[in-house]
Design a protein around this motif. Structure first.
Motif, PDB file in Angstrom:
ATOM      1  N   ASN A   1       0.703  -1.302  -0.103  1.00 18.18           N
ATOM      2  CA  ASN A   1      -0.074  -0.044   0.018  1.00 18.18           C
ATOM      3  C   ASN A   1       0.820   1.229   0.043  1.00 18.18           C
ATOM      4  O   ASN A   1       0.185   2.127  -0.208  1.00 18.18           O
ATOM      5  N   THR A   2       2.160   1.108   0.194  1.00 15.09           N
ATOM      6  CA  THR A   2       2.898   2.407   0.105  1.00 15.09           C
ATOM      7  C   THR A   2       3.514   2.839  -0.988  1.00 15.09           C
ATOM      8  O   THR A   2       3.874   3.777  -1.388  1.00 15.09           O
ATOM      9  N   THR A   3       3.144   1.806  -2.180  1.00 10.82           N
ATOM     10  CA  THR A   3       3.722   2.175  -3.500  1.00 10.82           C
ATOM     11  C   THR A   3       2.244   2.569  -4.379  1.00 10.82           C
ATOM     12  O   THR A   3       1.526   1.894  -4.463  1.00 10.82           O
ATOM     13  N   GLU A   4       2.543   3.839  -4.952  1.00  9.33           N
ATOM     14  CA  GLU A   4       1.449   4.321  -6.198  1.00  9.33           C
ATOM     15  C   GLU A   4       1.844   3.546  -7.350  1.00  9.33           C
ATOM     16  O   GLU A   4       2.839   3.713  -7.861  1.00  9.33           O
ATOM     17  N   ILE A   5       0.976   2.656  -7.830  1.00 15.00           N
ATOM     18  CA  ILE A   5       1.002   1.900  -9.069  1.00 15.00           C
ATOM     19  C   ILE A   5       0.714   2.995 -10.281  1.00 15.00           C
ATOM     20  O   ILE A   5      -0.175   3.483 -10.314  1.00 15.00           O
ATOM     21  N   GLY A   6       1.756   3.219 -11.212  1.00 13.58           N
ATOM     22  CA  GLY A   6       1.650   3.927 -12.271  1.00 13.58           C
ATOM     23  C   GLY A   6       0.626   3.266 -13.629  1.00 13.58           C
ATOM     24  O   GLY A   6       0.987   2.103 -13.740  1.00 13.58           O
ATOM     25  N   TRP A   7      -0.023   4.193 -14.235  1.00 13.74           N
ATOM     26  CA  TRP A   7      -0.874   3.494 -15.431  1.00 13.74           C
ATOM     27  C   TRP A   7       0.373   2.748 -16.187  1.00 13.74           C
ATOM     28  O   TRP A   7      -0.016   1.775 -16.816  1.00 13.74           O
ATOM     29  N   GLU A   8       1.520   3.124 -16.464  1.00 15.71           N
ATOM     30  CA  GLU A   8       2.419   2.648 -17.460  1.00 15.71           C
ATOM     31  C   GLU A   8       2.686   0.888 -17.078  1.00 15.71           C
ATOM     32  O   GLU A   8       2.854   0.306 -17.950  1.00 15.71           O
ATOM     33  N   LEU A   9       2.540   0.876 -15.897  1.00 13.06           N
ATOM     34  CA  LEU A   9       2.969  -0.570 -15.417  1.00 13.06           C
ATOM     35  C   LEU A   9       1.496  -1.541 -15.936  1.00 13.06           C
ATOM     36  O   LEU A   9       1.748  -2.600 -16.451  1.00 13.06           O
ATOM     37  N   TYR A  10       0.532  -0.968 -15.775  1.00 11.37           N
ATOM     38  CA  TYR A  10      -0.693  -1.618 -16.269  1.00 11.37           C
ATOM     39  C   TYR A  10      -0.628  -1.656 -17.803  1.00 11.37           C
ATOM     40  O   TYR A  10      -1.003  -2.728 -18.508  1.00 11.37           O
ATOM     41  N   ARG A  11      -0.205  -0.756 -18.437  1.00 11.22           N
ATOM     42  CA  ARG A  11       0.025  -0.776 -20.013  1.00 11.22           C
ATOM     43  C   ARG A  11       0.767  -1.737 -20.302  1.00 11.22           C
ATOM     44  O   ARG A  11       0.606  -2.487 -21.247  1.00 11.22           O
ATOM     45  N   SER A  12       1.906  -1.897 -19.744  1.00 11.42           N
ATOM     46  CA  SER A  12       3.078  -2.790 -20.093  1.00 11.42           C
ATOM     47  C   SER A  12       2.065  -4.332 -19.576  1.00 11.42           C
ATOM     48  O   SER A  12       2.455  -5.329 -20.599  1.00 11.42           O
ATOM     49  N   PHE A  13       1.703  -4.453 -18.720  1.00  9.31           N
ATOM     50  CA  PHE A  13       1.066  -5.972 -18.351  1.00  9.31           C
ATOM     51  C   PHE A  13       0.129  -6.119 -19.425  1.00  9.31           C
ATOM     52  O   PHE A  13       0.182  -7.216 -19.930  1.00  9.31           O
ATOM     53  N   LEU A  14      -0.796  -5.043 -19.813  1.00  3.85           N
ATOM     54  CA  LEU A  14      -1.792  -5.605 -21.095  1.00  3.85           C
ATOM     55  C   LEU A  14      -1.081  -5.754 -22.346  1.00  3.85           C
ATOM     56  O   LEU A  14      -1.615  -6.639 -23.130  1.00  3.85           O
ATOM     57  N   GLY A  15      -0.128  -5.257 -22.270  1.00  4.61           N
ATOM     58  CA  GLY A  15       0.906  -5.238 -23.750  1.00  4.61           C
ATOM     59  C   GLY A  15       1.220  -6.909 -23.872  1.00  4.61           C
ATOM     60  O   GLY A  15       1.041  -7.386 -24.794  1.00  4.61           O
ATOM     61  N   VAL A  16       1.703  -7.127 -22.595  1.00  2.56           N
ATOM     62  CA  VAL A  16       2.257  -8.704 -22.530  1.00  2.56           C
ATOM     63  C   VAL A  16       1.056  -9.635 -22.733  1.00  2.56           C
ATOM     64  O   VAL A  16       1.054 -10.667 -23.381  1.00  2.56           O
ATOM     65  N   MET A  17       0.038  -9.244 -22.074  1.00  2.00           N
ATOM     66  CA  MET A  17      -1.336 -10.106 -22.299  1.00  2.00           C
ATOM     67  C   MET A  17      -1.733 -10.358 -23.642  1.00  2.00           C
ATOM     68  O   MET A  17      -2.010 -11.340 -23.967  1.00  2.00           O
ATOM     69  N   ASP A  18      -1.590  -9.453 -24.490  1.00  2.00           N
ATOM     70  CA  ASP A  18      -1.979  -9.478 -26.019  1.00  2.00           C
ATOM     71  C   ASP A  18      -1.127 -10.166 -26.604  1.00  2.00           C
ATOM     72  O   ASP A  18      -1.401 -10.927 -27.284  1.00  2.00           O
ATOM     73  N   ALA A  19       0.401  -9.713 -26.391  1.00  2.00           N
ATOM     74  CA  ALA A  19       1.544 -10.238 -27.237  1.00  2.00           C
ATOM     75  C   ALA A  19       2.123 -11.523 -27.098  1.00  2.00           C
ATOM     76  O   ALA A  19       2.421 -12.418 -27.684  1.00  2.00           O
ATOM     77  N   GLY A  20       1.920 -11.934 -25.732  1.00  2.00           N
ATOM     78  CA  GLY A  20       2.322 -13.128 -25.022  1.00  2.00           C
ATOM     79  C   GLY A  20       3.684 -13.336 -24.739  1.00  2.00           C
ATOM     80  O   GLY A  20       4.227 -14.556 -24.439  1.00  2.00           O
TER      81      GLY A  20
ATOM     82  N   THR B   1      12.431  -2.642 -20.502  1.00  3.04           N
ATOM     83  CA  THR B   1      11.546  -1.588 -19.765  1.00  3.04           C
ATOM     84  C   THR B   1      10.326  -2.604 -19.350  1.00  3.04           C
ATOM     85  O   THR B   1       9.770  -2.150 -18.284  1.00  3.04           O
ATOM     86  N   VAL B   2       9.595  -2.931 -20.423  1.00  2.00           N
ATOM     87  CA  VAL B   2       8.479  -3.824 -20.333  1.00  2.00           C
ATOM     88  C   VAL B   2       8.637  -4.714 -19.184  1.00  2.00           C
ATOM     89  O   VAL B   2       7.921  -5.056 -18.352  1.00  2.00           O
ATOM     90  N   GLY B   3       9.911  -5.522 -19.297  1.00  2.00           N
ATOM     91  CA  GLY B   3      10.062  -6.543 -18.213  1.00  2.00           C
ATOM     92  C   GLY B   3      10.150  -5.885 -16.620  1.00  2.00           C
ATOM     93  O   GLY B   3       9.520  -6.486 -16.045  1.00  2.00           O
TER      94      GLY B   3
END
Length: 300
Positions: A5-24, A39-41
């Motif tokens: 809870n001490t870490t604010e999760i930036g949108w760019e992390l979710y964006r990379s997560f979705l990118g890997v979900m889509d691309a595999g 960077t994605v890793g």
């Protein structure tokens, strides 16, 4: 699951997560997003650490999503849609008609009817960009999957602005080449002797059509496909008799309307957008252009 809870999760992390979900894979996701693979890793590792879960496991074919990743994916996709809607709205707030408007419609309307309307719109407003999403799935305007939708059913959500365009008549059509070879049906009963083109999966429209038009049922179709454009192509190719929009078929002199007036099928058409966009100038001119153009198409 332990969340930091001490870490604010930036949108760019979710964006990379979705990118890997889509691309595999990390490399494919990096290429698709125009980012470096390390960077994605790092983004994926940081998101896993912040959420306290494992999102992917390695396999010979790439990265496989875990149950946690599959559960998080629709929530991250909602964030992605909201971020895209925010960008579209921001670009459209300056003076003049510019920015991006996302329009969704069925494949038939999107490919056969909207292109000249959008071309005229672009001629009038060259700084306006339109994103055209063609799908039979009803895009959720409340979740901002699109800004404007052309729908074949009346929307029920109170938060949507909806205008009824009119009714598009449907009819049975066949190519002259098919009719020359197999003859022209003189009655609904004669259709049983012909190659009928229809749907594979049942939808509410197909069920309603079958009640009003009993012969139009799956077991009677010589070829089944749920793709409306494929059905149209098969009719044009002379495969058999199928249902399509009367106004659209009238553009092709080789297509013949079979038993006109005897097919109780039509599409009630609406244009909708979220009420929050009523004062958005770019959305307003696009909405009005589609409304006027579709009414003209129905009157043709």
């Amino acid at each position: 699951m332990t969340i930091d809870n001490t870490t604010e999760i930036g949108w760019e992390l979710y964006r990379s997560f979705l990118g890997v979900m889509d691309a595999g894979s990390l490399s494919a996701a990096a290429r698709a997003m125009g980012m470096a693979q390390p960077t994605v890793g790092r983004h994926v590792v940081s998101l896993e650490k912040a959420l306290g879960v494992t999102l992917f496991t390695r396999s010979q074919t790439g990265l496989l999503p875990t149950e946690a990743a599959l559960a998080l994916q629709p929530l991250a996709q909602a964030m992605q849609r909201a971020a895209a809607a925010l960008q579209r709205a921001a670009k459209s707030q300056s003076s003049g008609i510019q920015g991006t408007v996302r329009v969704t419609a069925s494949e038939v309307i999107g490919q056969e009817v909207l292109p000249p309307l959008l071309a005229q719109l672009q001629d009038t407003y060259p700084d306006l960009t339109v994103e055209l999403v063609l799908t039979s799935r009803v895009q959720d305007l409340l979740q901002r999957e699109a800004d404007i939708a052309v729908r074949m059913t009346q929307p029920r959500q109170e938060q949507l602005i909806a205008r009824r365009v009119g009714v598009i008549p449907l009819g049975l059509h066949a190519h002259k080449r098919y009719l020359k070879k197999h003859g022209t049906p003189a009655s609904l009963a004669d259709l049983a002797q012909h190659a009928l083109i229809g749907f594979d999966e049942e939808t509410p429209f197909v069920r309603a059509a079958r009640k009003a038009f009993p012969i139009w049922s799956r077991e009677n179709f010589a070829l089944r496909t749920d793709n409306d454009m494929a059905q149209m192509a098969l009719i044009r190719a002379g495969y058999g008799i199928g249902v399509c929009q009367v106004n659209l078929a009238a553009r092709d002199p080789n297509l013949v309307n079979i038993l006109p007036g005897n097919i109780p099928l039509s599409l009630e058409t609406w244009i909708t957008m979220h009420e929050d966009l009523r004062n958005n100038p770019s959305c307003k001119v696009t909405f009005d252009a589609l409304l006027t153009g579709l009414k003209s198409y129905m009157a043709s």
